[in-house]
Write a protein that holds these residues in place. Structure first.
Motif, PDB file in Angstrom:
ATOM      1  N   ALA A 355       0.812  -1.217   0.000  1.00  0.00           N
ATOM      2  CA  ALA A 355       0.000   0.000   0.000  1.00  0.00           C
ATOM      3  C   ALA A 355       0.847   1.269   0.000  1.00  0.00           C
ATOM      4  N   GLU A 356       2.189   1.128   0.068  1.00  0.00           N
ATOM      5  CA  GLU A 356       3.052   2.302   0.196  1.00  0.00           C
ATOM      6  C   GLU A 356       2.804   3.365  -0.865  1.00  0.00           C
ATOM      7  N   PRO A 357       2.629   3.023  -2.145  1.00  0.00           N
ATOM      8  CA  PRO A 357       2.403   4.087  -3.148  1.00  0.00           C
ATOM      9  C   PRO A 357       1.214   4.978  -2.814  1.00  0.00           C
ATOM     10  N   ALA A 358       0.150   4.407  -2.261  1.00  0.00           N
ATOM     11  CA  ALA A 358      -1.041   5.201  -1.923  1.00  0.00           C
ATOM     12  C   ALA A 358      -0.708   6.232  -0.846  1.00  0.00           C
ATOM     13  N   LEU A 359       0.136   5.856   0.110  1.00  0.00           N
ATOM     14  CA  LEU A 359       0.499   6.789   1.184  1.00  0.00           C
ATOM     15  C   LEU A 359       1.416   7.890   0.678  1.00  0.00           C
ATOM     16  N   LEU A 363       1.332  12.638   0.594  1.00  0.00           N
ATOM     17  CA  LEU A 363       2.281  13.269   1.510  1.00  0.00           C
ATOM     18  C   LEU A 363       2.102  14.786   1.581  1.00  0.00           C
ATOM     19  N   ASP A 364       1.667  15.394   0.478  1.00  0.00           N
ATOM     20  CA  ASP A 364       1.496  16.855   0.464  1.00  0.00           C
ATOM     21  C   ASP A 364       0.072  17.272   0.795  1.00  0.00           C
ATOM     22  N   ASP A 365      -0.779  16.310   1.109  1.00  0.00           N
ATOM     23  CA  ASP A 365      -2.173  16.617   1.433  1.00  0.00           C
ATOM     24  C   ASP A 365      -2.244  17.183   2.858  1.00  0.00           C
ATOM     25  N   ALA A 366      -2.926  18.315   3.026  1.00  0.00           N
ATOM     26  CA  ALA A 366      -2.985  18.970   4.336  1.00  0.00           C
ATOM     27  C   ALA A 366      -3.643  18.099   5.394  1.00  0.00           C
ATOM     28  N   LEU A 368      -4.124  14.569   5.132  1.00  0.00           N
ATOM     29  CA  LEU A 368      -3.655  13.187   5.171  1.00  0.00           C
ATOM     30  C   LEU A 368      -2.140  13.047   5.243  1.00  0.00           C
ATOM     31  N   GLY A 369      -1.414  14.141   5.004  1.00  0.00           N
ATOM     32  CA  GLY A 369       0.044  14.059   4.968  1.00  0.00           C
ATOM     33  C   GLY A 369       0.647  13.593   6.280  1.00  0.00           C
ATOM     34  N   GLY A 370       0.068  14.003   7.382  1.00  0.00           N
ATOM     35  CA  GLY A 370       0.603  13.610   8.684  1.00  0.00           C
ATOM     36  C   GLY A 370       0.459  12.124   8.939  1.00  0.00           C
ATOM     37  N   LEU A 371      -0.744  11.606   8.728  1.00  0.00           N
ATOM     38  CA  LEU A 371      -0.943  10.168   8.990  1.00  0.00           C
ATOM     39  C   LEU A 371      -0.174   9.323   7.976  1.00  0.00           C
ATOM     40  N   ALA A 372       0.037   9.874   6.757  1.00  0.00           N
ATOM     41  CA  ALA A 372       0.834   9.145   5.763  1.00  0.00           C
ATOM     42  C   ALA A 372       2.268   8.994   6.246  1.00  0.00           C
ATOM     43  N   ARG A 373       2.811  10.049   6.823  1.00  0.00           N
ATOM     44  CA  ARG A 373       4.186   9.982   7.333  1.00  0.00           C
ATOM     45  C   ARG A 373       4.283   8.987   8.492  1.00  0.00           C
ATOM     46  N   VAL A 374       3.268   8.997   9.348  1.00  0.00           N
ATOM     47  CA  VAL A 374       3.266   8.045  10.473  1.00  0.00           C
ATOM     48  C   VAL A 374       3.295   6.618   9.941  1.00  0.00           C
ATOM     49  N   TRP A 375       2.444   6.315   8.953  1.00  0.00           N
ATOM     50  CA  TRP A 375       2.371   4.961   8.399  1.00  0.00           C
ATOM     51  C   TRP A 375       3.698   4.569   7.754  1.00  0.00           C
ATOM     52  N   LEU A 376       4.259   5.466   6.943  1.00  0.00           N
ATOM     53  CA  LEU A 376       5.506   5.154   6.232  1.00  0.00           C
ATOM     54  C   LEU A 376       6.645   4.915   7.209  1.00  0.00           C
ATOM     55  N   THR A 377       6.711   5.735   8.256  1.00  0.00           N
ATOM     56  CA  THR A 377       7.771   5.574   9.251  1.00  0.00           C
ATOM     57  C   THR A 377       7.618   4.261  10.001  1.00  0.00           C
ATOM     58  N   GLU A 378       6.400   3.957  10.426  1.00  0.00           N
ATOM     59  CA  GLU A 378       6.163   2.718  11.181  1.00  0.00           C
ATOM     60  C   GLU A 378       6.438   1.483  10.342  1.00  0.00           C
ATOM     61  N   ASN A 379       6.300   1.611   9.005  1.00  0.00           N
ATOM     62  CA  ASN A 379       6.529   0.467   8.129  1.00  0.00           C
ATOM     63  C   ASN A 379       7.943   0.446   7.552  1.00  0.00           C
ATOM     64  N   GLY A 380       8.826   1.278   8.100  1.00  0.00           N
ATOM     65  CA  GLY A 380      10.234   1.234   7.715  1.00  0.00           C
ATOM     66  C   GLY A 380      10.534   1.756   6.334  1.00  0.00           C
ATOM     67  N   PRO A 386      10.348  14.954   6.488  1.00  0.00           N
ATOM     68  CA  PRO A 386       9.883  15.370   7.822  1.00  0.00           C
ATOM     69  C   PRO A 386       8.679  16.302   7.688  1.00  0.00           C
ATOM     70  N   PRO A 387       7.791  16.273   8.650  1.00  0.00           N
ATOM     71  CA  PRO A 387       6.620  17.144   8.581  1.00  0.00           C
ATOM     72  C   PRO A 387       6.983  18.571   8.992  1.00  0.00           C
ATOM     73  N   SER A 388       6.252  19.514   8.464  1.00  0.00           N
ATOM     74  CA  SER A 388       6.431  20.902   8.900  1.00  0.00           C
ATOM     75  C   SER A 388       5.836  21.059  10.295  1.00  0.00           C
ATOM     76  N   GLU A 389       6.203  22.137  10.972  1.00  0.00           N
ATOM     77  CA  GLU A 389       5.651  22.392  12.309  1.00  0.00           C
ATOM     78  C   GLU A 389       4.135  22.547  12.242  1.00  0.00           C
ATOM     79  N   ALA A 390       3.661  23.200  11.188  1.00  0.00           N
ATOM     80  CA  ALA A 390       2.218  23.397  11.032  1.00  0.00           C
ATOM     81  C   ALA A 390       1.505  22.056  10.891  1.00  0.00           C
ATOM     82  N   MET A 391       2.111  21.119  10.168  1.00  0.00           N
ATOM     83  CA  MET A 391       1.495  19.804   9.991  1.00  0.00           C
ATOM     84  C   MET A 391       1.473  19.031  11.307  1.00  0.00           C
ATOM     85  N   VAL A 392       2.553  19.167  12.095  1.00  0.00           N
ATOM     86  CA  VAL A 392       2.606  18.479  13.390  1.00  0.00           C
ATOM     87  C   VAL A 392       1.471  18.963  14.284  1.00  0.00           C
TER      88      VAL A 392
END
Length: 472
Positions: A355-359, A363-366, A368-380, A386-392
């Motif tokens: 499913a990685e391509p879908a995430l 990445l640039d979606d306001a 969904l970008g945050g949860l996409a980064r979480v998923w990608l990081t957790e899946n190695g 890195p997320p911007s401060e605003a996204m965090v």
């Protein structure tokens, strides 16, 4: 039990398995045997019951013996008639023939068999609401109803209330699967007011009376496969002056009766609740629906049921396509959107690396970008930006809003709120500016939940600023 809110989802056994269970229940199997036994010489009375002269033959056909043999045969015949296994041809002559539904037991689908069983269940439930008429016969052999304090509607409502509570206890995730419920607790659930601290003697007497009624009723419901029941110990019902036959353990709660819905009973109870207008979901109902229906539908599910529902949904889809559909459904600025995104994130945790391509696509979606980064990081995954401060900050507000919607003011949320305030210096000075519809509500909740009065005051001030910024 209110019919305005959905009941917790239940996990039903496959219909083919339930149909086999139904066919093997003592009562339905006896009813089917009597329907096949009946012939041209079989006669019924005006109510459709077997005439007294034919009860001995029915008892013999069923291979019954003992004091209750005639009553059991009579009940099986009544079920056969009510469930459509036997049809009265001529009411005046009292002749019968095999009913159309008899063939369904051997040649019908599982749904057909279960429909016959449900009809049998309704007969037994109606009988269970009728009091024991022994001892109420007058000299002429008629029932003296004037001496009977019985309200049919209230009695049926009482039994429905008890069974509804038993359903809730069976469906709840806090109850181990198949765990029996003590009869005193079940009786108390419909007798003792929820706001009563210590029950009065009068209330306790009502609970005791209700237990005795339920003991009789559950004994009747067991042969149709609706419940598994351990009856009240006969020693408890002995006269006060009588000595028990054997030493008894007063701390053994099972002596007071234990009951649970069988898998077949859970199916039957859900069918009755839905017929009465309740929303009674079952795990698997959403497997063929879209991702938007899945995420909204599981929003109020307990965690275990939500995961089971999502797993069934994913089994029908290719991983990459499922991930894209879930992410698309998670978008939105409505009040339910944060919880949808939380359920989306939980669903994506069950999807493999394919499913990685879908995430990466979001990445640039306001939103969904945050949860996409979480998923990608957790899946190695490699090369996760890195997320911007605003996204965090946006993801923080979205996560707390989702937790509020899912759990309310839980201890877990309280711990999350404390952790956020500790980890980020100047958190409240920055977070009130986050462009999220739930920013003010989340900050107000943080002010309500945080145990430190100074921090709570900062959160409330930030909430005021956020609401002013939003024009509220």
């Amino acid at each position: 039990m209110s019919d305005s809110s959905p009941l917790p989802p239940v996990r039903l056994h496959p219909e083919a398995e339930l149909a086999r269970d139904a066919l093997s229940t003592p009562l339905l199997s006896r009813a089917a045997r009597l329907a096949r036994w009946a012939g041209p010489d079989t006669r019924v009375d005006a109510g459709g019951g077997l005439v007294d002269e034919q009860l001995p033959a029915a008892v013999e056909a069923l291979g019954l013996s003992g004091d209750d043999a005639a009553a059991d045969a009579s009940e099986a015949w009544r079920v056969a008639v009510d469930a459509g296994l036997v049809e009265v041809v001529d009411e005046e002559e009292g002749t019968v023939t095999a009913g159309e539904d008899l063939a369904l037991l051997t040649g019908g689908s599982p749904q057909d068999v279960l429909a016959v069983w449900l009809a049998a269940l309704e007969t037994v439930l109606a009988d269970a609401s009728v009091p024991d008429l022994d001892g109420l016969m007058d000299e002429g052999g008629e029932v003296d109803l004037s001496s009977l304090d019985w309200d049919p509607e209230a009695e049926a409502e009482f039994l429905d209330g008890v069974l509804g509570n038993l359903y809730l206890l069976t469906a709840g995730e806090d109850t181990p699967g198949g765990a029996p419920v003590p009869l005193p607790a079940l009786a108390a659930s419909v007798i003792v007011p929820s706001d009563m601290g210590e029950p009065t003697n009068d209330v306790l007497e009502q609970v005791s009376d209700a237990m005795m009624r339920l003991d009789d009723q559950f004994r009747m419901l067991e042969p149709v496969g609706f419940v598994a029941y351990r009856p009240v110990d006969e020693a408890l019902m002995a006269d006060a002056g009588e000595e028990p036959a054997a030493p008894v353990d007063d701390t053994d709660v099972s002596r007071y009766g234990m009951v649970r819905l069988t898998p077949l009973g859970l199916y039957g109870m859900r069918a009755r609740l839905m017929e009465a207008g309740y929303e009674a979901p079952a795990v698997g109902d959403l497997a063929d629906k879209g991702a938007d229906v899945l995420l909204d539908g599981t929003a109020a599910f307990p965690p275990g049921a939500a995961q089971a529902e999502t797993e069934q949904w994913l089994q029908r889809r290719e991983s990459l396509a499922a991930a894209r559909e879930l992410l698309a459904a998670a978008r939105g600025a409505d009040a339910g959107a944060p919880l949808r995104r939380l359920r989306c994130q939980q669903a994506l945790s069950l999807v493999g690396a394919s499913a990685e391509p879908a995430l990466r696509e979001v990445l640039d979606d306001a939103e969904l970008g945050g949860l996409a980064r979480v998923w990608l990081t957790e899946n190695g995954a490699a090369d996760v930006p890195p997320p911007s401060e605003a996204m965090v900050y946006w993801l923080t507000i979205d996560t707390v809003a989702a937790q509020l919607a899912a759990e309310g003011n839980s201890e877990e949320l309280r711990a999350l709120v404390e952790g956020l305030a500790q980890q980020h210096s100047g958190f409240f000075d920055a977070v009130w500016r986050v462009d999220h519809p739930a920013t003010a509500d989340v900050l107000e909740a943080m002010g309500r939940l945080h145990p430190d009065k100074k921090v709570a005051k900062e959160a409330r001030k930030a909430a005021f600023k956020a609401r002013s910024q939003q024009g509220g």
